[in-house]
Design a protein around this motif. Sequence first.
Motif, PDB file in Angstrom:
ATOM      1  N   VAL A  24      -2.185  11.818   1.023  1.00  7.93           N
ATOM      2  CA  VAL A  24      -1.513  11.988  -0.274  1.00  7.93           C
ATOM      3  C   VAL A  24      -2.135  13.166  -1.018  1.00  7.93           C
ATOM      4  CG1 VAL A  24      -1.178  10.946  -2.567  1.00  7.93           C
ATOM      5  CG2 VAL A  24      -0.731   9.604  -0.493  1.00  7.93           C
ATOM      6  N   ARG A  31       0.863   4.091  -2.850  1.00  3.03           N
ATOM      7  CA  ARG A  31       0.662   5.522  -2.535  1.00  3.03           C
ATOM      8  C   ARG A  31       1.838   6.361  -3.005  1.00  3.03           C
ATOM      9  NH1 ARG A  31      -1.905   3.563   2.460  1.00  3.03           N
ATOM     10  NH2 ARG A  31      -4.125   3.602   1.961  1.00  3.03           N
ATOM     11  N   GLN A  50       0.834  -1.213   0.000  1.00  2.00           N
ATOM     12  CA  GLN A  50       0.000   0.000   0.000  1.00  2.00           C
ATOM     13  C   GLN A  50       0.864   1.257   0.000  1.00  2.00           C
ATOM     14  OE1 GLN A  50      -2.892  -0.123   3.216  1.00  2.00           O
ATOM     15  NE2 GLN A  50      -3.155  -2.331   2.962  1.00  2.00           N
ATOM     16  N   ASP A  51       1.985   1.193   0.720  1.00  2.00           N
ATOM     17  CA  ASP A  51       2.902   2.346   0.730  1.00  2.00           C
ATOM     18  C   ASP A  51       3.491   2.559  -0.658  1.00  2.00           C
ATOM     19  OD1 ASP A  51       2.401   2.433   3.437  1.00  2.00           O
ATOM     20  OD2 ASP A  51       4.279   1.456   4.009  1.00  2.00           O
ATOM     21  N   LYS A  60       1.003   7.006  -6.472  1.00  2.00           N
ATOM     22  CA  LYS A  60      -0.099   7.947  -6.541  1.00  2.00           C
ATOM     23  C   LYS A  60       0.380   9.378  -6.270  1.00  2.00           C
ATOM     24  CE  LYS A  60      -4.633   8.406  -4.592  1.00  2.00           C
ATOM     25  NZ  LYS A  60      -5.646   7.988  -3.650  1.00  2.00           N
ATOM     26  N   ASP A  89      -4.616   7.704   1.801  1.00  2.00           N
ATOM     27  CA  ASP A  89      -4.968   8.355   0.531  1.00  2.00           C
ATOM     28  C   ASP A  89      -5.310   9.836   0.723  1.00  2.00           C
ATOM     29  OD1 ASP A  89      -4.592   6.044  -0.922  1.00  2.00           O
ATOM     30  OD2 ASP A  89      -6.667   5.369  -0.636  1.00  2.00           O
ATOM     31  N   MET A 133       6.701   7.183   2.113  1.00  2.00           N
ATOM     32  CA  MET A 133       5.354   6.713   2.458  1.00  2.00           C
ATOM     33  C   MET A 133       5.446   5.669   3.574  1.00  2.00           C
ATOM     34  SD  MET A 133       3.369   8.289   0.435  1.00  2.00           S
ATOM     35  CE  MET A 133       4.505   9.625   0.292  1.00  2.00           C
TER      36      MET A 133
END
Length: 347
Positions: free
Chosen positions: A335, A262, A258-259, A265, A332, A326
């Motif tokens: 971010v 992100r 997930q890091d 992202k 999210d 991250m």
Amino acid sequence: MTAPFIDLRSDTVTLPTPTMREAMANAPLGDDVYGEDPTVNALEELAAAKVGHEAGLFVASGTMGNLIAMLTHCGRGDEVILGKRAHTFLYEGGGISTLGSVHSAQIWEQADGSLALDDLAAAIRPDDLHAPRTRLIALENTHNRCGGTFQPPAYVAAVSDFAHARGLKVHVDGARIFNAAVAQQVDVKKLTEPVDSITFCLSKGLCAPVGSVLCGSREFIALARRWRKHLGGGMRQAGILAAGGVVALNEMVERLSQDHARAQKLAQGLSIYPQLVFDAGSPATNMLFLNLAEAAGLSAAQVAEALKVRGVLVGVTGARRFRLVMHYWVGDAEVERVVGAFGEVLG
Ligand SMILES: *Cc1c(COP(=O)(O)O)cnc(C)c1O
């Protein structure tokens, strides 16, 4: 997160999760110098099993783990080959030399943080009394200063075969080895089994408050345990810390993806600002390296100060350079807020 800031300076800023705090509060404890702390013993066994080595040693920090590894592999005046941008060379106080009397040969990394076999071959000393004796090759995976880049299993196996054929050992500074594994979707063992020793951090992306684990053969860890005591690292009821590490290994590894997502992202979000120039291939894992274009008219320090006013902390790693990392405490929504804050500051 208790602080009002979105803190992207490092993944070392991560606070323990509620599950960790509970495990720490309830951990069975004993005197670890007597080998009697059940939680430390459990962490060391779990860590060793994860990375495919016989034994583990809970240490106070990644720096201590790397230092102990080098003291254990190398004698006084022996030489380790490592990268010019290796954490151990740049950021560990020169401890291998000042405390360990271990000499280092530094060679340039490739862009991906690897050490080329040709460069390693050229750095190995001849058997000559004028030269220190080459004993060890140290890799870093993921490689911090090279952008959080990772090395694949085939490379790790190749360096290990190369070293072992020449009577040398291999240590991996794997502070973020689980990021390297998750990014490639491989079992971490593929990155750790071929080498002689590995240090990884529990206190970065894995969120534990304190500590690292050094893993290797039973014989190696027995010697390493002596060095840990020697350095003042016999921590007694350390299970209260190790309990966080057990949760880290059981619950926090897979979520590192997930890091990484992100980081992608955030890179996409920031790519709309022409004043920001990304390193090629960044982000490879959980960290983003970017530079301010000349035209921005601001220094990285000035931008960082203006971001701080907007509740965002970033790492400044050069006059025009940033590192954004991250971790678990950046979601999210954060971010998006970071992208917006950069927009306000860059105008
Ligand atoms: C953080 C880090 C270390 C050292 O860890 P500490 O626990 O801060 O001493 C070693 N190597 C790399 C690549 C790191 O990023």
